[in-house]
Design a protein around this motif. Sequence first.
Motif, PDB file in Angstrom:
ATOM      1  N   LYS A 150      38.724  42.309  34.786  1.00  0.00           N
ATOM      2  CA  LYS A 150      38.802  42.588  36.275  1.00  0.00           C
ATOM      3  C   LYS A 150      40.178  43.609  36.604  1.00  0.00           C
ATOM      4  O   LYS A 150      40.193  44.401  37.792  1.00  0.00           O
ATOM      5  N   ASP A 151      41.270  43.284  35.750  1.00  0.00           N
ATOM      6  CA  ASP A 151      42.416  44.180  36.070  1.00  0.00           C
ATOM      7  C   ASP A 151      42.168  45.689  35.376  1.00  0.00           C
ATOM      8  O   ASP A 151      42.689  46.578  35.945  1.00  0.00           O
ATOM      9  N   TRP A 152      41.381  45.790  34.343  1.00  0.00           N
ATOM     10  CA  TRP A 152      41.082  47.117  33.645  1.00  0.00           C
ATOM     11  C   TRP A 152      40.370  47.858  34.720  1.00  0.00           C
ATOM     12  O   TRP A 152      40.568  49.181  34.731  1.00  0.00           O
ATOM     13  N   VAL A 153      39.633  47.325  35.494  1.00  0.00           N
ATOM     14  CA  VAL A 153      38.823  48.257  36.451  1.00  0.00           C
ATOM     15  C   VAL A 153      39.449  48.672  37.618  1.00  0.00           C
ATOM     16  O   VAL A 153      39.208  49.695  38.264  1.00  0.00           O
ATOM     17  N   ARG A 154      40.822  48.060  37.654  1.00  0.00           N
ATOM     18  CA  ARG A 154      41.728  48.593  38.744  1.00  0.00           C
ATOM     19  C   ARG A 154      42.721  49.585  38.334  1.00  0.00           C
ATOM     20  O   ARG A 154      43.553  50.168  39.018  1.00  0.00           O
ATOM     21  N   VAL A 209      41.600  29.086  47.076  1.00  0.00           N
ATOM     22  CA  VAL A 209      42.020  30.741  47.176  1.00  0.00           C
ATOM     23  C   VAL A 209      41.995  30.906  45.632  1.00  0.00           C
ATOM     24  O   VAL A 209      42.492  30.265  44.745  1.00  0.00           O
ATOM     25  N   GLY A 210      41.869  32.354  45.262  1.00  0.00           N
ATOM     26  CA  GLY A 210      42.224  32.796  43.955  1.00  0.00           C
ATOM     27  C   GLY A 210      41.195  32.416  42.914  1.00  0.00           C
ATOM     28  O   GLY A 210      39.990  31.833  43.241  1.00  0.00           O
ATOM     29  N   ALA A 260      50.459  40.130  41.075  1.00  0.00           N
ATOM     30  CA  ALA A 260      49.821  39.510  42.071  1.00  0.00           C
ATOM     31  C   ALA A 260      48.556  39.783  41.940  1.00  0.00           C
ATOM     32  O   ALA A 260      47.942  40.491  41.327  1.00  0.00           O
ATOM     33  N   ASP A 261      47.690  38.729  42.586  1.00  0.00           N
ATOM     34  CA  ASP A 261      46.246  38.789  42.462  1.00  0.00           C
ATOM     35  C   ASP A 261      45.866  40.177  43.153  1.00  0.00           C
ATOM     36  O   ASP A 261      46.320  40.509  44.059  1.00  0.00           O
ATOM     37  N   ALA A 294      44.858  35.406  40.041  1.00  0.00           N
ATOM     38  CA  ALA A 294      45.189  34.421  40.692  1.00  0.00           C
ATOM     39  C   ALA A 294      46.404  33.599  39.645  1.00  0.00           C
ATOM     40  O   ALA A 294      47.268  33.322  40.126  1.00  0.00           O
ATOM     41  N   ARG A 295      45.733  33.335  38.438  1.00  0.00           N
ATOM     42  CA  ARG A 295      46.604  32.744  37.646  1.00  0.00           C
ATOM     43  C   ARG A 295      46.794  33.228  36.139  1.00  0.00           C
ATOM     44  O   ARG A 295      45.980  32.950  35.470  1.00  0.00           O
ATOM     45  N   PRO A 296      47.711  34.004  36.016  1.00  0.00           N
ATOM     46  CA  PRO A 296      47.923  35.220  34.975  1.00  0.00           C
ATOM     47  C   PRO A 296      47.980  34.271  33.675  1.00  0.00           C
ATOM     48  O   PRO A 296      47.531  34.556  32.531  1.00  0.00           O
ATOM     49  N   ALA A 297      48.309  32.982  33.834  1.00  0.00           N
ATOM     50  CA  ALA A 297      48.635  32.121  32.660  1.00  0.00           C
ATOM     51  C   ALA A 297      47.434  31.723  31.826  1.00  0.00           C
ATOM     52  O   ALA A 297      47.263  31.491  30.852  1.00  0.00           O
TER      53      ALA A 297
END
Length: 333
Positions: free
Chosen positions: A289-293, A55-56, A260-261, A237-240
């Motif tokens: 991916k975050d920017w579009v949210r 997952v992720g 969170a993812d 899933a893994r910000p690092a």
Amino acid sequence: MRAPKFWDTDQGASVSANLLAPFVPVYSASDKICRAFISPKRVEVPIICVGNVTVGGGGKTPTALALARMMKDWGVAVHFLTRGYGGTVHGPLRVDAKQHNARKVGDEPILLARYAPTWLARKRPSGARLAIAAGAEAIIMDDGFQNPSLVKDVSLMVVDAAFGFGNERRLPAGPLREPVTRGLARADAVVLIGTDEGGLAAQLSGSGVPLLRAELTPSLQALKLRDCDVVAFAGIARPAKFFTTLEAIGCNIIRRVAFADHHRFTPNEIMTLVEQAGGQGAIPVTTEKDWVRLPLEARAMVKSVPVTLEWENPDAVERLIRPALGDGTHAGG
């Protein structure tokens, strides 16, 4: 959901993993029941499936985009087919990156739709049929490795070299959707992304499944952030991984914030981050991916950091994909 730390590399030794182990059969049973009642349907065009057994994030979406770029260069009219994880609609519908938002269709479909026609369908065969009616000569099925509803001509199992298979336990005791051996048995190739410091390539080579190596490379736009002070945030899933990418670019990260993812950002959250960055003369940055949210009004205040997948051996990828396109009927010459 944020992936728990005990999923990473404890090889099943943590107390949390052991406590959750009795629930693994429940997840396994639901998967078996799903497969028992679904008969895969074959459609008129090739299906290239991109997925993984964890997952992720593992790099599925960049892999799908890289394949689409390659197939477009061959003259193939390629469309994407996706479930639209995190969105509210079931489809089938064609995703419009200008009209739809991530809350409705999910973040990955918007990224995919910027590049090629993208169809969202919880029932994948219905989405495939619409894609074919709209002129698709080949379909890339994003995150469809465990979905048995369509016959796949090529199945690629994407693996993040740094994370591997985590503690190698199944949900919920670990990150595996299914046993690695079962996934490898259905895979036509493994796409191993990133630096392999743990000998994962050697482990996978014993399976006999071809290995395709690749790297995620920051775009030229992202490289402009070199030597800049940044406030970095990510809801993947893994910000690092994102923070490591920024360090590789040469950014000076003065604050890291992990969500969170598929986190749904609120205007207040983003304004707080923007104000914190502004107070320190820094630039707020996040993943594409975050920017579009982000809320529409906040996007102009935050820089996205796009990455692209680069194949180590593009010829090996072509040798795998080209035959699935048939004798030229779909390849357009």
